[in-house]
Design an enzyme around this catalytic site. Structure first.
Site, mmCIF file in Angstrom:
data_model
loop_
_atom_site.group_PDB
_atom_site.id
_atom_site.type_symbol
_atom_site.label_atom_id
_atom_site.label_comp_id
_atom_site.label_asym_id
_atom_site.label_seq_id
_atom_site.Cartn_x
_atom_site.Cartn_y
_atom_site.Cartn_z
ATOM 1 C CD GLU A 146 26.363 -2.257 -23.710
ATOM 2 O OE1 GLU A 146 27.378 -1.386 -23.442
ATOM 3 O OE2 GLU A 146 25.199 -1.991 -22.766
ATOM 4 C CD1 TRP A 177 38.029 6.968 -18.318
ATOM 5 C CD2 TRP A 177 37.608 7.466 -16.366
ATOM 6 N NE1 TRP A 177 38.892 5.586 -17.759
ATOM 7 C CE2 TRP A 177 38.502 6.345 -16.299
ATOM 8 C CE3 TRP A 177 37.722 8.199 -14.799
ATOM 9 C CZ2 TRP A 177 39.596 6.108 -15.336
ATOM 10 C CZ3 TRP A 177 38.226 7.594 -13.987
ATOM 11 C CH2 TRP A 177 39.094 6.542 -14.163
ATOM 12 C CD1 TRP A 219 38.268 18.431 -10.267
ATOM 13 C CD2 TRP A 219 37.814 15.923 -9.281
ATOM 14 N NE1 TRP A 219 37.234 17.784 -10.928
ATOM 15 C CE2 TRP A 219 36.876 16.125 -10.734
ATOM 16 C CE3 TRP A 219 37.328 15.110 -8.419
ATOM 17 C CZ2 TRP A 219 36.169 15.745 -11.001
ATOM 18 C CZ3 TRP A 219 36.652 14.447 -8.779
ATOM 19 C CH2 TRP A 219 35.616 14.339 -10.155
ATOM 20 C CD1 TRP A 259 36.351 14.673 -13.991
ATOM 21 C CD2 TRP A 259 36.682 13.767 -16.279
ATOM 22 N NE1 TRP A 259 35.950 15.292 -15.382
ATOM 23 C CE2 TRP A 259 36.904 14.765 -16.648
ATOM 24 C CE3 TRP A 259 37.796 12.777 -17.183
ATOM 25 C CZ2 TRP A 259 35.975 15.150 -18.208
ATOM 26 C CZ3 TRP A 259 37.649 13.740 -18.830
ATOM 27 C CH2 TRP A 259 36.971 14.271 -18.778
HETATM 28 P P1 FAD Z 1 31.286 -5.481 -25.750
HETATM 29 O O1 FAD Z 1 30.369 -5.984 -24.183
HETATM 30 O O2 FAD Z 1 31.259 -6.980 -26.897
HETATM 31 O O3 FAD Z 1 30.628 -5.000 -26.404
HETATM 32 C C1 FAD Z 1 30.534 -4.739 -27.668
HETATM 33 C C2 FAD Z 1 31.341 -3.657 -28.435
HETATM 34 O O4 FAD Z 1 30.483 -2.209 -28.105
HETATM 35 C C3 FAD Z 1 32.415 -2.849 -27.803
HETATM 36 O O5 FAD Z 1 34.111 -3.622 -28.630
HETATM 37 C C4 FAD Z 1 32.514 -1.775 -27.950
HETATM 38 O O6 FAD Z 1 33.064 -1.090 -29.036
HETATM 39 C C5 FAD Z 1 31.130 -0.676 -27.172
HETATM 40 N N1 FAD Z 1 30.973 -0.860 -26.276
HETATM 41 C C6 FAD Z 1 30.055 -1.350 -25.442
HETATM 42 N N2 FAD Z 1 30.261 -0.982 -24.492
HETATM 43 C C7 FAD Z 1 31.090 0.473 -24.535
HETATM 44 C C8 FAD Z 1 31.041 1.556 -23.806
HETATM 45 N N3 FAD Z 1 30.251 1.796 -22.618
HETATM 46 N N4 FAD Z 1 30.574 2.951 -24.263
HETATM 47 C C9 FAD Z 1 31.699 3.147 -25.940
HETATM 48 N N5 FAD Z 1 31.844 1.756 -26.210
HETATM 49 C C10 FAD Z 1 30.862 0.340 -25.703
HETATM 50 N N6 FAD Z 1 35.931 1.064 -24.675
HETATM 51 C C11 FAD Z 1 36.331 1.395 -25.491
HETATM 52 O O7 FAD Z 1 35.759 1.114 -27.056
HETATM 53 N N7 FAD Z 1 37.696 2.243 -25.525
HETATM 54 C C12 FAD Z 1 38.094 2.829 -23.986
HETATM 55 O O8 FAD Z 1 38.585 3.449 -24.413
HETATM 56 C C13 FAD Z 1 36.631 2.558 -23.049
HETATM 57 N N8 FAD Z 1 37.051 3.168 -22.206
HETATM 58 C C14 FAD Z 1 36.249 3.144 -21.400
HETATM 59 C C15 FAD Z 1 36.555 3.890 -19.745
HETATM 60 C C16 FAD Z 1 35.999 3.530 -18.788
HETATM 61 C C17 FAD Z 1 36.047 4.292 -17.122
HETATM 62 C C18 FAD Z 1 34.800 2.704 -18.976
HETATM 63 C C19 FAD Z 1 33.323 2.268 -18.044
HETATM 64 C C20 FAD Z 1 34.076 2.571 -19.898
HETATM 65 C C21 FAD Z 1 35.189 2.155 -21.482
HETATM 66 N N9 FAD Z 1 34.913 2.087 -22.375
HETATM 67 C C22 FAD Z 1 35.959 2.044 -23.308
HETATM 68 C C23 FAD Z 1 33.534 0.093 -22.559
HETATM 69 C C24 FAD Z 1 33.654 -0.136 -22.488
HETATM 70 O O9 FAD Z 1 34.197 -0.600 -21.055
HETATM 71 C C25 FAD Z 1 34.661 -1.461 -23.301
HETATM 72 O O10 FAD Z 1 33.935 -1.314 -24.511
HETATM 73 C C26 FAD Z 1 34.414 -3.187 -23.514
HETATM 74 O O11 FAD Z 1 34.624 -3.099 -22.354
HETATM 75 C C27 FAD Z 1 35.168 -3.545 -24.021
HETATM 76 O O12 FAD Z 1 34.640 -4.863 -24.264
HETATM 77 P P2 FAD Z 1 33.951 -6.152 -25.853
HETATM 78 O O13 FAD Z 1 35.089 -5.133 -26.291
HETATM 79 O O14 FAD Z 1 34.022 -7.676 -24.876
HETATM 80 O O15 FAD Z 1 32.471 -5.484 -25.106
#
Ligand code: FAD
Length: 452
Positions: A275, A383, A306, A360
């Protein structure tokens, strides 16, 4: 001569290459943070991120003070402020960790050149990503567009460096005399915290910004929750994820620290680290495509119809009043806590883009303003991924059904009851089946664009 360390999205003292490099400089060290809302192309922070920044800067100032280093705060265009503060200090060196957005890189490159032409040593370090974007390329030297080969290439390259310890400063008082002549803004004058109304009132119950809290959160995650991560990370009620996103966003903890501590913990962290790999993929994509927040990566989507004038639908989505319980729960979690579970982010984004046919970029902008982890790469990247026009995106025709998603991931309704117990009383804003058919018909326009 004094060394100036310029802090940006790296608000920590641990594993901070620029700060560590300054430690052996004989003239002492001064730290600087610039609130830059003026440089062309630099995206101003959203409201929730400003709340976080305020508290994070308080925490950084205290951590630096304990090391004998003063944090100077200034507001304005970094290209002017940094050389001005260096001059006021009579600094000999200016050091910082790199940023990867195009506008930020332009500011930094011009600054470096200007400082060097004025006879100062200016130097940048790698501090915010596990792998520098220009080091991970396909065989033909281009960027990866698909995640799996990207992450394989990362894992096959030299591993992330070991974290660098918090530096010890030899003679802190040496700077004290100089400091009298270098004024700092008062953090409260920046008015980063909302007041009328204080919509962030509940944030403090969910978050403790700052380096100490980031380290504690990582340790607690590895000791108590990492073993559940692989099986439960998709369940929004189960709190099985790390919650590190805003800490990583503001650089309160380095990805190298997360990487090495995770591996050393003995927990099964493969999925968790992959992740982090998505974070890398988002940033590398943004490095190569600086227009990620405004342009479809897949330009065929420029033809997507859109819905114009969807303001009322957008407002109901923003307020969590769609009558679709999982969507409403997610949107209210976002408003009240500054975050939203990843699975629910995908569901609410899909609902906006596909069932409501709202561009989006509208959803991205709302997340930018309301997420404490709003990140210039990860937010638009995800997004676009949900919308179907992004890198390695979910195919457009795979449209999440929020009701089925709730049955699958919140079967007992624990998450929905926590955030939006009243949502079932609101009539659904749209019919899910009919809007699914409408979305697929709209997608045909993209397919037609593909053929022409
Ligand atoms: P964990 O599951 O513990 O993951 C560990 C770390 O991995 C996270 O803290 C993050 O830094 C990174 N990570 C995990 N999943 C993703 C992913 N899909 N993309 C990029 N990094 C990821 N994440 C953001 O950090 N900033 C945002 O602005 C952001 N916007 C999002 C918008 C949408 C529409 C979606 C679907 C996802 C977005 N995410 C974003 C990704 C993800 O949802 C979050 O990183 C995650 O929910 C953070 O929770 P956590 O720290 O407990 O993640």
């Amino acid at each position: 001569m004094t060394t100036l360390v310029w802090f940006r999205d790296d608000l920590r003292t641990d594993d901070h290459p620029a700060l560590a490099a300054a430690a052996s400089d004989p003239g002492g060290v001064v730290a600087l943070y610039v609130l830059d809302e003026e440089s062309a192309g630099v995206r101003p922070l959203g409201g929730a991120a400003k709340w976080w920044l305020h508290h994070s800067l308080e925490s950084l100032a205290a951590a630096l003070r304990a090391l004998g280093v003063t944090l100077v705060l200034r507001r304005g265009a970094a290209g002017e402020i940094v050389p001005a503060v260096a001059r006021e200090l009579g600094a000999g060196r200016v050091l910082w960790n790199r940023r990867y957005g195009a506008a930020e890189r332009r500011v930094d490159a011009e600054l470096k050149q200007g400082l060097r032409e004025s006879g100062l040593d200016a130097h940048s370090f790698a501090g915010s990503l596990l792998f520098e974007p220009w080091t991970i390329t396909t065989k033909t030297g281009g960027p990866y567009r698909v995640y799996s080969p990207f992450w394989r290439a990362c894992l096959a390259s030299p591993p992330p460096r070991a974290p660098i310890a918090v530096p010890v400063f030899a003679d802190p008082p040496a700077v004290a005399a100089t400091m009298a002549s270098v004024p700092s803004d008062a953090l409260s004058d920046w008015q980063l915290l909302p007041t009328h109304p204080d919509w962030a009132a509940e944030f403090g119950a969910h978050w403790r910004p700052g380096e100490a809290a980031a380290r504690a959160r990582l340790s607690e995650f590895l000791a108590e929750r990492a073993h559940r991560y692989a099986n439960e990370r998709d369940l929004p009620a189960s709190e099985a994820t790390s919650g590190l996103a805003p800490h990583l966003r503001f650089g309160e903890i380095s990805p190298q620290r997360v990487w090495h501590e995770s591996l050393a913990s003995g927990a099964d962290v493969g999925m968790f680290l992959s992740e982090l790999g998505w974070r890398e993929f988002a940033w590398h994509t943004y490095f190569h495509r600086p227009d990620l927040a405004t342009q479809n990566l897949d330009r065929r989507f420029d033809a997507f119809p859109w819905r114009e004038g969807a303001g009322e639908s957008l407002a109901r989505w923003q307020q969590g009043r769609t009558g679709i319980p999982l969507v409403d729960a997610g949107m209210r979690e976002l408003w009240r806590s500054g975050t939203m579970h990843n699975r629910v982010r995908m569901v609410v984004a899909s609902f906006l883009v596909k069932n409501l046919l709202v561009d989006w970029r509208e959803g991205e902008a709302w997340f930018w303003d309301t997420l404490v982890d709003a990140d210039a790469a990860s937010n638009p990247f995800n997004w676009q991924w949900v919308a179907g026009c992004g890198a390695d995106a979910a195919p457009y025709f795979r449209i999440f059904n929020p009701v089925t998603q709730q049955q699958k991931f919140d079967a007992e309704g624990v998450y929905v009851d926590r955030w939006a117990p009243d949502s079932v009383l609101t009539p659904p804003l749209v019919d899910l089946k009919a809007t699914r058919v409408r979305a697929l018909a709209a997608f045909d326009r993209v397919k037609v664009a593909d053929r022409t």
